[in-house]
Write a protein that holds these residues in place. Structure first.
Motif, PDB file in Angstrom:
ATOM      1  N   VAL A  44       0.858  -1.184   0.000  1.00 21.99           N
ATOM      2  CA  VAL A  44       0.000   0.000   0.000  1.00 21.99           C
ATOM      3  C   VAL A  44       0.895   1.235   0.000  1.00 21.99           C
ATOM      4  O   VAL A  44       2.032   1.193   0.488  1.00 21.99           O
ATOM      5  CB  VAL A  44      -0.941   0.000   1.226  1.00 21.99           C
ATOM      6  N   ASP A  68      -2.742   5.601  -1.836  1.00 21.08           N
ATOM      7  CA  ASP A  68      -3.985   4.820  -1.647  1.00 21.08           C
ATOM      8  C   ASP A  68      -4.802   5.455  -0.520  1.00 21.08           C
ATOM      9  O   ASP A  68      -6.016   5.682  -0.641  1.00 21.08           O
ATOM     10  CB  ASP A  68      -3.654   3.369  -1.258  1.00 21.08           C
ATOM     11  N   GLN A 115      -8.351   7.574  -0.822  1.00 24.94           N
ATOM     12  CA  GLN A 115      -9.511   7.079  -0.076  1.00 24.94           C
ATOM     13  C   GLN A 115     -10.094   8.174   0.826  1.00 24.94           C
ATOM     14  O   GLN A 115     -11.320   8.377   0.884  1.00 24.94           O
ATOM     15  CB  GLN A 115      -9.147   5.857   0.763  1.00 24.94           C
ATOM     16  N   GLU A 117      -8.646   0.615   2.284  1.00 23.21           N
ATOM     17  CA  GLU A 117      -7.554   0.953   3.197  1.00 23.21           C
ATOM     18  C   GLU A 117      -8.013   1.276   4.620  1.00 23.21           C
ATOM     19  O   GLU A 117      -9.207   1.495   4.865  1.00 23.21           O
ATOM     20  CB  GLU A 117      -6.750   2.119   2.616  1.00 23.21           C
ATOM     21  N   ASP A 161     -12.465   1.164  -4.075  1.00 17.71           N
ATOM     22  CA  ASP A 161     -11.045   0.831  -4.140  1.00 17.71           C
ATOM     23  C   ASP A 161     -10.331   2.087  -4.612  1.00 17.71           C
ATOM     24  O   ASP A 161     -10.437   2.453  -5.790  1.00 17.71           O
ATOM     25  CB  ASP A 161     -10.793  -0.335  -5.113  1.00 17.71           C
ATOM     26  N   ILE A 164      -7.188   2.957  -5.170  1.00 16.78           N
ATOM     27  CA  ILE A 164      -6.281   2.674  -6.293  1.00 16.78           C
ATOM     28  C   ILE A 164      -6.309   1.161  -6.502  1.00 16.78           C
ATOM     29  O   ILE A 164      -5.708   0.405  -5.728  1.00 16.78           O
ATOM     30  CB  ILE A 164      -4.838   3.153  -6.053  1.00 16.78           C
ATOM     31  N   THR A 177      -2.617  -1.509  -7.161  1.00 16.33           N
ATOM     32  CA  THR A 177      -1.609  -0.764  -6.393  1.00 16.33           C
ATOM     33  C   THR A 177      -0.190  -1.154  -6.785  1.00 16.33           C
ATOM     34  O   THR A 177       0.688  -0.291  -6.923  1.00 16.33           O
ATOM     35  CB  THR A 177      -1.820  -0.979  -4.883  1.00 16.33           C
TER      36      THR A 177
END
Ligand code: LIP
Length: 266
Positions: A39, A43, A47, A67, A83, A85, A88
């Motif tokens: 991650v 990300d 989010q 996340e 989601d 990204i 990832t």
């Protein structure tokens, strides 16, 4: 609801600029469950951005993001499944094959989906009962049969226990279809099925945020999607995914059953 969907698309496109403006120094890559499951700071940033923007549009909705910090329960049946990204690992390696995926569900039924590939400025959308679109133009699955099909395989890299059946099925497909591909973004693989670039896609274990939006885009484009055992997708837990055009879904499930029997005998 049309105004809401337009506002969600605007937020998804804006999230895409965060991805495009990412810097190597800003990624701050770290492991989650294993060396396969990584991650980045982006990300989490995407989010947070989406959680704020989407809940401002529909304050009563719940939120399920991949996340940390992305779980918000609500008494409402409306829920965003996000989601930030998808792909990832591709993002970390600058493979330019990642997207932002936002689904809006009412209970266990997807009502709206948006998947945005910022690298190619391709926004896939679907509203239940109103079709699927790529940058506003209607899309539809292909009418190609399995013998001439191009099929995406998902390798479930976070789940080593899926390796035997994944590659047993991949071998059967390689012997049956035209060729296989692996791209590393479930949401984009589902969108490629929906617009007829490929005929099918499977993966033995995914999370709801990987496929929530893409599942509606596939079905609204005339495709079929289920778990690999033929059961309905679940949006409240992980499950396998089998997506295809109308001609290739049943053959894919049949080969999956044969691969399951084969690996259980080994
Ligand atoms: C990824 C999926 C991919 C799958 C990976 C991972 P992420 O999503 O898009 O198809 O093979 O295991 O789940 O974790 O990059 O959002």
């Amino acid at each position: 609801m049309e105004k809401l969907y337009e506002q969600i698309c605007a937020a998804v496109r804006e999230a895409g600029t965060i991805v495009l403006q990412a810097t190597a120094e800003g990624k701050n890559v770290r492991e989650k469950t294993s060396r396969h499951d990584l991650v980045t700071a982006y990300d989490a940033r995407v989010q947070r951005f989406l959680q704020e923007r989407l809940l401002a549009l529909l304050p009563e909705a719940g939120f399920l993001g991949e996340e940390d910090g992305g779980r918000l329960e609500s008494a409402s049946a409306w829920r965003f499944i996000v989601d930030p990204i998808d792909g990832t690992m591709n993002f970390i390696r600058t493979l330019r094959r990642s997207c932002i995926s936002v689904g809006l569900a009412q209970g266990e039924r997807m009502e709206f989906g948006a998947v945005y590939d910022p690298y190619h400025d391709e926004l896939f959308t679907a509203v239940r009962g109103a079709g699927a679109f790529l940058n506003g133009a209607p899309i539809h699955v292909s009418d190609c049969d399995m013998a001439h099909a191009l099929v995406y395989i998902g390798s479930s890299p976070y789940y080593p226990d899926c390796i035997p059946q994944t590659f047993a099925l991949a071998q059967k497909l390689t012997e049956t279809c035209s060729d296989i591909r692996r791209s590393g973004s479930a949401a984009l693989e589902l969108c490629d099925v929906a617009c007829g670039r490929v005929e099918a896609y499977f993966e033995y274990r995914l999370s709801p945020w990987d496929y929530a939006a893409g599942s509606l885009i596939v079905t609204e484009a005339g495709g079929k999607i289920s778990a690999l055992n033929g059961e309905a997708l679940r949006f409240d837990q992980k499950c396998s995914v089998a997506a295809a055009n109308a001609l290739c879904h049943a053959p894919l499930l049949q080969m999956a059953e044969q691969a399951q029997q084969q690996t259980s005998q080994n």
